[in-house]
Design an enzyme around this catalytic site. Structure first.
Site, PDB file in Angstrom:
ATOM      1  N   ASP A 283       0.541 -49.992   8.036  1.00 16.33           N
ATOM      2  CA  ASP A 283      -0.821 -50.304   8.041  1.00 16.33           C
ATOM      3  C   ASP A 283      -1.453 -49.664   9.520  1.00 16.33           C
ATOM      4  O   ASP A 283      -0.827 -49.655  10.376  1.00 16.33           O
ATOM      5  CB  ASP A 283      -1.062 -51.566   7.783  1.00 16.33           C
ATOM      6  CG  ASP A 283      -0.179 -52.792   8.271  1.00 16.33           C
ATOM      7  OD1 ASP A 283       0.540 -52.143   9.375  1.00 16.33           O
ATOM      8  OD2 ASP A 283       0.014 -53.541   7.834  1.00 16.33           O
TER       9      ASP A 283
ATOM     10  N   ASN B  41       0.128 -66.310   5.081  1.00 18.55           N
ATOM     11  CA  ASN B  41      -0.499 -66.801   3.435  1.00 18.55           C
ATOM     12  C   ASN B  41       0.594 -65.872   2.717  1.00 18.55           C
ATOM     13  O   ASN B  41       0.266 -65.601   1.652  1.00 18.55           O
ATOM     14  CB  ASN B  41      -1.751 -66.424   3.822  1.00 18.55           C
ATOM     15  CG  ASN B  41      -2.053 -64.836   4.125  1.00 18.55           C
ATOM     16  OD1 ASN B  41      -1.136 -64.257   4.172  1.00 18.55           O
ATOM     17  ND2 ASN B  41      -3.461 -64.549   3.983  1.00 18.55           N
TER      18      ASN B  41
ATOM     19  N   HIS C 178       1.277 -62.581   3.133  1.00 20.02           N
ATOM     20  CA  HIS C 178       0.645 -60.998   2.879  1.00 20.02           C
ATOM     21  C   HIS C 178       1.953 -60.333   3.487  1.00 20.02           C
ATOM     22  O   HIS C 178       2.825 -60.480   4.240  1.00 20.02           O
ATOM     23  CB  HIS C 178      -0.672 -60.831   3.474  1.00 20.02           C
ATOM     24  CG  HIS C 178      -0.426 -60.849   5.150  1.00 20.02           C
ATOM     25  ND1 HIS C 178      -1.512 -61.465   5.705  1.00 20.02           N
ATOM     26  CD2 HIS C 178       0.347 -60.179   5.976  1.00 20.02           C
ATOM     27  CE1 HIS C 178      -1.270 -61.165   7.040  1.00 20.02           C
ATOM     28  NE2 HIS C 178      -0.090 -60.405   7.356  1.00 20.02           N
TER      29      HIS C 178
ATOM     30  N   GLU D 140      -3.362 -58.760   0.967  1.00 13.15           N
ATOM     31  CA  GLU D 140      -3.662 -60.065   1.042  1.00 13.15           C
ATOM     32  C   GLU D 140      -3.510 -61.013  -0.310  1.00 13.15           C
ATOM     33  O   GLU D 140      -3.967 -60.219  -1.451  1.00 13.15           O
ATOM     34  CB  GLU D 140      -5.035 -60.487   1.675  1.00 13.15           C
ATOM     35  CG  GLU D 140      -5.328 -59.731   3.079  1.00 13.15           C
ATOM     36  CD  GLU D 140      -4.718 -60.504   4.128  1.00 13.15           C
ATOM     37  OE1 GLU D 140      -4.111 -61.402   3.910  1.00 13.15           O
ATOM     38  OE2 GLU D 140      -5.022 -60.014   5.184  1.00 13.15           O
TER      39      GLU D 140
END
Ligand code: F6R
Length: 250
Positions: free
Chosen positions: A67, A136, A138, A143
């Site tokens: 990314d 979380n 991801h 996400e």
């Protein structure tokens, strides 16, 4: 799947580096999928150390990153290109022309994402994908959501990720709000996956990813579908897993 339960961040880093080194020794012209963030910093450090000792050769290795922030140029010290250069590429003999990070400055989403997918395809796919995991759940910048996104795409970062990343910026307002990220299919297409996790704040994401339902609400849970996953984690990151032996059944 395989799990290495290590005591400390340093032990985790050494173990993860040894998995990558084994890949490079077995296939010197392999394609490594790489990640940024604090989790793999120690892993890169170890690899640099072994390179300096003459134990590992990256001259034929190609790499493709997960990314990049939209809008950031590689010379921006917060870009993931900059991170890769300074933490790893500048210190080993990899040919930088063979290192690919999504192009943050390409604001045309279709172009930036299409190019990244085309590069991965042209390289023949990723042999070993290194991943970290968000608090979380991801992976990359996939996400929690109500669906999975397959290919490289542009994402709006969640408030929790923006907050987590704010530590690298002068303040939260400076954190880019979008990123380009490999999609779930892109990640799962790698022949092997190596995930590193360290610290108490990853414990829930690890437990949910490997022992919870496979759901886009916890993107890391898709790793249960991959046939060759190695998790290297320290004790704190494994603290919410009831019994390490249970990983055998994942
Ligand atoms: C980084 C990436 C992210 C991180 C994750 C964990 O390229 O794709 O998914 O792996 O945010 O970050 P750290 O390791 O900083 O806790």
């Amino acid at each position: 799947m395989r799990v290495y339960a290590e005591k400390t961040y340093d032990d985790m880093s050494k173990r993860a580096a040894s998995v990558i080194a084994a890949q490079v020794v077995n296939k010197p012209d392999c394609v490594l999928g790489l990640a940024t963030g604090s989790s793999p910093v120690g892993t890169y450090k170890k690899l640099v150390e072994w390179y300096n000792a003459g134990d590992i050769d990256f001259s034929q290795v190609k790499s493709v990153n997960l990314d990049e922030y939209v809008g950031l140029d590689g010379s921006n010290d917060q870009s993931y290109r900059y991170f890769m250069d300074t933490n790893f590429f500048n210190h080993v003999n990899i040919d930088k022309n063979n290192t690919y990070v999504p192009q943050g400055t390409e604001l045309d989403e279709a172009k930036a994402c299409g190019n990244h997918e085309a590069i991965i395809k042209k390289l023949g796919g990723v042999d070993l994908q290194l991943l970290g995991i968000g608090r979380n759940g991801h992976i990359g910048f996939n996400e929690p959501d109500d669906h999975f996104t397959k290919d490289t795409h542009r994402v709006d970062l969640t408030p929790s990720t923006i907050e987590a990343n704010a530590r690298f910026f002068a303040n939260e307002d400076e954190v880019p709000k979008q990123a380009y990220s490999m999609g779930i299919r892109t990640i799962l297409s790698a022949k092997k996956i190596l995930i590193v996790a360290s610290g108490e704040d990853k414990a829930e994401a690890i437990a949910k990813s490997f022992f919870g339902p496979i759901t886009p609400e916890v993107p890391g849970s898709v790793l249960q579908l991959h046939p060759d996953v190695t998790l290297v984690a320290d004790a704190a990151a494994l603290s919410k897993v009831k019994d390490i032996a249970d990983f055998k059944n994942v």
